[in-house]
Design a protein around this motif. Structure first.
Motif, PDB file in Angstrom:
ATOM      1  N   GLU A 290      16.467  24.893  45.396  1.00  0.00           N
ATOM      2  CA  GLU A 290      16.349  23.604  44.703  1.00  0.00           C
ATOM      3  C   GLU A 290      17.739  23.136  44.304  1.00  0.00           C
ATOM      4  O   GLU A 290      18.516  23.896  43.719  1.00  0.00           O
ATOM      5  CB  GLU A 290      15.465  23.733  43.474  1.00  0.00           C
ATOM      6  N   VAL A 291      18.049  21.881  44.627  1.00  0.00           N
ATOM      7  CA  VAL A 291      19.336  21.294  44.296  1.00  0.00           C
ATOM      8  C   VAL A 291      19.097  19.974  43.574  1.00  0.00           C
ATOM      9  O   VAL A 291      18.541  19.041  44.150  1.00  0.00           O
ATOM     10  CB  VAL A 291      20.183  21.054  45.564  1.00  0.00           C
ATOM     11  N   LYS A 292      19.483  19.917  42.314  1.00  0.00           N
ATOM     12  CA  LYS A 292      19.322  18.706  41.496  1.00  0.00           C
ATOM     13  C   LYS A 292      17.882  18.186  41.535  1.00  0.00           C
ATOM     14  O   LYS A 292      17.646  16.980  41.681  1.00  0.00           O
ATOM     15  CB  LYS A 292      20.305  17.616  41.932  1.00  0.00           C
ATOM     16  N   GLY A 293      16.933  19.094  41.433  1.00  0.00           N
ATOM     17  CA  GLY A 293      15.528  18.717  41.407  1.00  0.00           C
ATOM     18  C   GLY A 293      14.932  18.402  42.765  1.00  0.00           C
ATOM     19  O   GLY A 293      13.797  17.923  42.840  1.00  0.00           O
ATOM     20  N   ARG A 385      23.400  20.022  50.170  1.00  0.00           N
ATOM     21  CA  ARG A 385      24.489  20.907  49.740  1.00  0.00           C
ATOM     22  C   ARG A 385      24.959  21.698  50.950  1.00  0.00           C
ATOM     23  O   ARG A 385      24.153  22.181  51.737  1.00  0.00           O
ATOM     24  CB  ARG A 385      24.030  21.852  48.631  1.00  0.00           C
ATOM     25  N   ILE A 423      28.177  18.469  47.872  1.00  0.00           N
ATOM     26  CA  ILE A 423      26.866  18.452  47.239  1.00  0.00           C
ATOM     27  C   ILE A 423      26.481  17.010  46.976  1.00  0.00           C
ATOM     28  O   ILE A 423      27.346  16.162  46.689  1.00  0.00           O
ATOM     29  CB  ILE A 423      26.867  19.274  45.925  1.00  0.00           C
ATOM     30  N   ASP A 425      25.575  13.562  45.493  1.00  0.00           N
ATOM     31  CA  ASP A 425      25.950  12.968  44.203  1.00  0.00           C
ATOM     32  C   ASP A 425      24.696  12.577  43.424  1.00  0.00           C
ATOM     33  O   ASP A 425      23.589  12.529  43.973  1.00  0.00           O
ATOM     34  CB  ASP A 425      26.855  11.755  44.423  1.00  0.00           C
ATOM     35  N   ASP A 426      24.884  12.291  42.136  1.00  0.00           N
ATOM     36  CA  ASP A 426      23.733  12.045  41.246  1.00  0.00           C
ATOM     37  C   ASP A 426      22.930  10.812  41.662  1.00  0.00           C
ATOM     38  O   ASP A 426      21.698  10.829  41.621  1.00  0.00           O
ATOM     39  CB  ASP A 426      24.219  11.890  39.802  1.00  0.00           C
ATOM     40  N   ALA A 429      20.970  11.605  44.714  1.00  0.00           N
ATOM     41  CA  ALA A 429      19.901  12.547  44.374  1.00  0.00           C
ATOM     42  C   ALA A 429      18.728  11.834  43.719  1.00  0.00           C
ATOM     43  O   ALA A 429      17.563  12.134  44.002  1.00  0.00           O
ATOM     44  CB  ALA A 429      20.441  13.633  43.447  1.00  0.00           C
ATOM     45  N   SER A 430      19.033  10.853  42.840  1.00  0.00           N
ATOM     46  CA  SER A 430      17.971  10.085  42.189  1.00  0.00           C
ATOM     47  C   SER A 430      17.176   9.277  43.213  1.00  0.00           C
ATOM     48  O   SER A 430      15.936   9.245  43.165  1.00  0.00           O
ATOM     49  CB  SER A 430      18.576   9.149  41.139  1.00  0.00           C
ATOM     50  N   ARG A 433      14.945  11.689  45.186  1.00  0.00           N
ATOM     51  CA  ARG A 433      13.747  12.115  44.449  1.00  0.00           C
ATOM     52  C   ARG A 433      12.696  11.023  44.434  1.00  0.00           C
ATOM     53  O   ARG A 433      11.492  11.293  44.578  1.00  0.00           O
ATOM     54  CB  ARG A 433      14.133  12.509  43.012  1.00  0.00           C
TER      55      ARG A 433
END
Length: 516
Positions: A290-293, A385, A423, A425-426, A429-430, A433
């Motif tokens: 799991e990476v950033k959820g 990642r 990896i 980025d935020d 990632a959002s 998800r």
């Protein structure tokens, strides 16, 4: 038939339809197939696709961490003892890799691109200043020239050795990290340059690699087959290399590691063409992570990638000339390094034969720090990642005519290793998800229908059981609410003969349904 009976029959009919339709959709995988078809269509290297811009300009930052092996006892090694090294670093650089000259070919089924890379030093992520820190390492130009002369006469080798001694050139050199990495004017190469202008008088492990690309690539866009998404069609105009000694080893397989096809499964073998390794390598599933959820599959090169041909005959093609093979965990790449005796491996000879590890004091291979792996989101195939780790080594051995080598034991000597990390980025990632949530909800919509059917089935069972205990909607032991409802309707009907009887029946039905 009472209203209660009607409600039971209606509930049963709706329940049956929900269960039948839901189960049929689950078995037929209609919604899942629809989502998969949409993903196959959207995830392509076309201008209208949503992934095209991120392919051209990857948002996640990529960092290159360089670690060097400082030689602490060169005299002992030259006298025939075991060399000792101490790892220093990292010296970290931010890597920028936008794709340029992007051109679509063959009706959009293929795309041409260059991928120049530039590097910017990141002090806060580094162990020191590369322009100040000094390291002692193998003099690679010296060893390359000595190796080249190995096929010449003993007399010529002796003359060259004497000349090198007059210039003060030794097997080991002391330079700053920046010089070893990005280049310096080498006295031996300068002399050769004066005789052979095609020889560059500068040397550096990354010399002329800042702002340049690794070749011209043509990729499949995935329009014809989603499994070909991002795969390399040609590299520098070639569909296969000519360096190695077998057709299998010369194949250019897979992608460049930046993208992979959607809908990846755990049983797949993924291929990456690594231009710096002069070959393609394969990766296999290791575990779920799991990476950033975000749930992902981890893929890594298995042990057989660099396994000795004695154990894995498929690797015989990487022996050049044919039959000249090294052991497990190392790969000689002289064929694509202008003849220099360069060997690549994983850091600290991770997964290599113990003889390579034990030949040098100061090595400590371990999985956590030295494994190469790739974490892929399986639905989209997007790498979230990545950690690519590779070590550069050189073969040191005795060469007749060079007295300084007469006592050394043949050793694959480590120079440095790089840890290339990225990896998601935020923001990305959002978005990922959110996308996966929508995909999950749509894919599982038939299960929601089945769930509603099961709930109604439970309601139906309760209604049926209660109906058998009661003769009517309002039982022999009615609740207070039932009595009040009957009295009110009877009074209204007696006082207002025109009051619609059907209204009373509707009120009665709902009151019974509420208080059952």
């Amino acid at each position: 038939m009472t209203r209660r009976s009607c409600a039971i029959y209606a509930t049963g009919i709706v329940c049956a339809h929900l269960l039948i339709v839901g189960i049929a959709l689950v078995v037929a995988q209609v919604f899942q197939t629809m989502i998969h078809s949409r993903l196959k269509k959207e995830i392509t290297l076309t201008e209208k696709s949503q992934v095209f811009e991120s392919w051209k300009n990857p948002p996640p930052p990529v960092y290159m961490e360089y670690y060097f092996f400082n030689v602490t006892n060169p005299e002992v090694f030259l006298a025939g003892g075991k060399a000792a090294v101490k790892q220093i670093g990292p010296y970290t650089y931010r890597e920028y890799r936008p794709r340029e000259n992007v051109t679509f070919l063959e009706n959009g089924t293929k795309v041409y691109a260059l991928n120049p890379k530039s590097f910017v030093f990141v002090p806060e992520k580094s162990a020191g200043d590369p322009t100040v820190d000094i390291i002692r390492t193998v003099n690679i130009p010296f060893v390359a020239v000595m190796s080249e002369l190995n096929s010449y006469s003993f007399f010529l080798r002796t003359l060259v050795s004497m000349y090198m001694n007059s210039l003060g050139i030794d097997i080991f050199m002391t330079r700053t990290v920046h010089e070893v990495l990005w280049g310096f004017k080498d006295p031996l190469l300068t002399k050769l340059h004066s005789m052979r202008p095609e020889v560059d008088e500068y040397f550096g492990l990354m010399w002329k690699k800042n702002g340049t690309h690794e070749g011209e690539f043509v990729f499949h866009t995935g329009e014809e087959n989603y499994l070909d998404y991002g795969k390399i069609d040609t590299w520098n105009g070639l569909r296969e290399m000519s360096w190695w000694s077998s057709n299998l080893s010369n194949m250019i397989n897979g992608t460049d590691g930046a993208v992979f096809h959607p809908l990846i499964n755990r049983k797949e073998r993924l291929y990456i063409f690594a231009a710096d390794l002069c070959r393609s390598i394969h990766l296999e599933y290791v575990e779920d992570v799991e990476v950033k959820g975000i749930q992902a599959y981890r893929f890594a090169p298995p042990n057989d990638v660099l396994q000795s041909p004695k154990v894995n005959p498929y690797n015989e093609g990487f022996c050049v000339p044919a039959g000249d093979c090294l052991g497990t965990g190392v790969l000689k790449v002289s064929v694509c390094r202008e003849g220099a005796p360069i060997v690549v491996s994983f850091p600290h000879f991770y997964q290599a034969d113990p003889e390579y590890i034990n030949a040098i004091d100061g090595l400590n291979p371990n999985k956590e720090e030295h494994e190469t792996y790739l974490d892929l989101q399986p639905t989209t195939g997007v790498p979230i990642r990545a950690c690519k780790r590779a070590q550069l080594n050189i073969i040191l051995k005795r060469v007749n005519g060079f007295p300084k080598t007469k006592h050394i034991n043949e050793t694959i000597f480590p120079i440095m290793f790089v840890n290339e990390t990225a990896i998601i980025d935020d923001d990305s990632a959002s978005q990922m998800r959110t996308l996966l949530l929508i995909v999950t909800l749509v894919s599982n919509f038939p299960l929601l229908i089945v769930g509603m059917g099961i709930i109604l089935l439970l309601v139906l069972v309760v209604l049926f059981c209660r109906n058998r205990q009661k003769k009517s909607c309002c039982s022999l032991t009615p609740s207070y609410a039932h009595v009040i409802t009957h009295c009110m309707i009877s009074k209204l009907q007696s006082q207002h003969e025109q009051f619609p009887t059907i209204l009373g029946e509707i009120v009665l039905f709902f009151s019974c349904s509420m208080f059952v």
